[in-house]
Design an enzyme around this catalytic site. Structure first.
Site, PDB file in Angstrom:
ATOM      1  N   THR A   1       0.871  -1.221   0.132  1.00  0.00           N
ATOM      2  CA  THR A   1       0.200   0.025   0.123  1.00  0.00           C
ATOM      3  C   THR A   1       0.755   1.381  -0.013  1.00  0.00           C
ATOM      4  OG1 THR A   1      -1.729  -1.230   1.309  1.00  0.00           O
ATOM      5  CG2 THR A   1      -1.849   1.082   1.497  1.00  0.00           C
TER       6      THR A   1
ATOM      7  N   ARG B   1     -13.166  -8.561  -0.865  1.00  0.00           N
ATOM      8  CA  ARG B   1     -12.622  -8.335   0.299  1.00  0.00           C
ATOM      9  C   ARG B   1     -12.305  -6.716   0.219  1.00  0.00           C
ATOM     10  NH1 ARG B   1      -7.209  -6.305   1.473  1.00  0.00           N
ATOM     11  NH2 ARG B   1      -6.646  -7.212   3.531  1.00  0.00           N
ATOM     12  N   VAL B   2     -12.507  -6.155   1.455  1.00  0.00           N
ATOM     13  CA  VAL B   2     -11.916  -5.045   1.714  1.00  0.00           C
ATOM     14  C   VAL B   2     -11.050  -5.120   2.854  1.00  0.00           C
ATOM     15  CG1 VAL B   2     -12.782  -2.581   2.232  1.00  0.00           C
ATOM     16  CG2 VAL B   2     -14.145  -3.822   0.592  1.00  0.00           C
TER      17      VAL B   2
HETATM   18  N1  ASP Z   1      -3.116  -3.178   4.138  1.00  0.00           N
HETATM   19  C1  ASP Z   1      -3.541  -3.508   2.790  1.00  0.00           C
HETATM   20  C2  ASP Z   1      -4.764  -4.432   2.773  1.00  0.00           C
HETATM   21  O1  ASP Z   1      -4.936  -5.018   3.757  1.00  0.00           O
HETATM   22  C3  ASP Z   1      -2.294  -3.788   2.237  1.00  0.00           C
HETATM   23  C4  ASP Z   1      -0.858  -3.239   2.342  1.00  0.00           C
HETATM   24  O2  ASP Z   1      -0.767  -2.313   3.391  1.00  0.00           O
HETATM   25  O3  ASP Z   1      -0.078  -3.487   1.709  1.00  0.00           O
HETATM   26  O4  ASP Z   1      -5.439  -4.268   1.836  1.00  0.00           O
END
Ligand code: ASP
Length: 344
Positions: free
Chosen positions: A209, A237-238
């Site tokens: 992210t 999924r979220v």
């Molecule tokens: N936190 C994000 C998610 O679970 C993934 C990430 O941080 O890379 O969608």
């Protein structure tokens, strides 16, 4: 009469001078991340490492430039995040990971520390800059979070152009999907076995992210996060990125946080708001509060990831419990810092 006029001019000049001296002293700062996870030096060629560092530098400096000119923290974080959304290196915008079905579903959120206004979008498929749409939700809708098709209808109404989902396709992410599916499909016999296999997927499938937090010269904090989520995610999924309080939080009384990591843990443990609550109610510094939550709360239960945190004094803290986190920061008292691995 002339003397009085002269005195008033001098008084106004002094006031203007002292105001501008004050605003010069007002702290301003920005921090960004490009995801945490199993990030090991051996896996990078020198050119790749250089390219990641250059992109992080470009993003943090673009955001800093907005602040330096007297711009708002909200604009600074959007500027920085958009640099990362446009880069295929990070799991957001152009570099978004694939869902199990071979498409891309993007999540993002933003929060204004002045008044706890917030906007978020989840599962959007045709939006080039989800962080921009999150801002439009905050500014121009009566809601906080919009999802899927509805969010895209709203985008259209706001004059945002919808793009083809395959514009998010990249080869490395596709290879990651194929590998993840191999692992998952082996265990596909029952739904329970499938779920267990998903849980066992290595960190690299769950992270990447991007996010930013900033303090502007007016003392206002803001936070934003944007992501493609988790490789091979399914069933709509979220993750935590669009969930206010989990992946993103900002409040001038405490701090601003953007998170990256295994989203399910970040949602369950309300990571971003928990850090700010410790600052607000327990008088902890952001370094103490961030370390407590990331290393004290999440690490023992297997919740991997990290956060970037900033407060109204311009202090910055970047804790993570993985082998690396793409990160960068800059403030009016600190030169540009860029880090990837844990020992820097
Ligand atoms: N936190 C994000 C998610 O679970 C993934 C990430 O941080 O890379 O969608």
């Amino acid at each position: 009469m002339k003397k009085t006029l002269l005195l008033s001019i001098v008084a106004i000049a002094c006031l203007t001078l002292s105001n501008s001296a004050l605003s010069e002293q007002a702290p301003f700062a920005i921090a960004i991340h490009g995801g945490a996870g199993t990030i090991e030096k051996e896996k990078f060629t020198p050119d790749q490492e250089k390219a990641y560092r250059a992109k992080l530098t470009e993003a943090v400096e673009a955001g800093y430039f907005v602040l330096e000119k007297g711009g708002e923290s909200l604009d600074a974080i959007i500027t920085a995040i958009q640099v990362l959304e446009q880069s295929p290196y990070f799991n957001a915008g152009r570099g978004a990971v694939y869902t199990y079905d071979g498409s891309h579903e993007l999540d993002a959120s933003i929060m204004d520390g002045r008044n706890r206004e917030a906007g978020a979008v989840a599962g959007v498929k045709h939006i080039e800059s989800p962080i921009n749409l999150a801002r439009l939700v905050m500014d121009n809708s009566v809601h906080v979070m919009l999802s899927g098709q509805g969010a895209e209808e709203f985008a259209k109404e706001q004059g945002v152009e919808l793009i083809e989902n395959n514009l998010f396709d990249t080869e490395p992410r596709y290879k990651a999907l194929l590998k993840a599916k191999q692992k998952l499909d082996k265990a596909k016999a029952t739904s329970k076995e499938y779920q267990a296999a998903h849980k066992a997927l290595p960190n690299s499938y769950k992270m990447g992210t991007v996010g930013a937090v900033a303090l502007d010269k007016n003392g206002n904090l803001a936070a934003g996060t944007s992501t493609g989520g988790m490789t091979a995610k399914r069933y709509g999924r979220v993750g935590d990125a669009p969930v206010i309080g989990a992946g993103t939080f900002a409040e001038n009384d405490s701090c601003a946080v953007s998170a990256t990591g295994h989203g399910e843990y970040f949602i369950r443990y309300n990571v971003a708001s928990d850090i700010c609550a410790r600052v607000k109610y327990q008088g902890k510094t952001i370094a103490e509060a961030g370390d407590e939550v990331i290393n004290g709360v999440l690490k023992p239960i297997g919740g991997t990831g990290g956060v970037i945190v900033i407060d109204t004094k311009g202090n910055i803290s970047l804790p993570f419990n993985t082998s690396g986190m793409y990160r960068a920061s800059k403030s009016n008292t600190q030169a540009t810092y860029v880090g990837i691995f844990s020992d820097e």
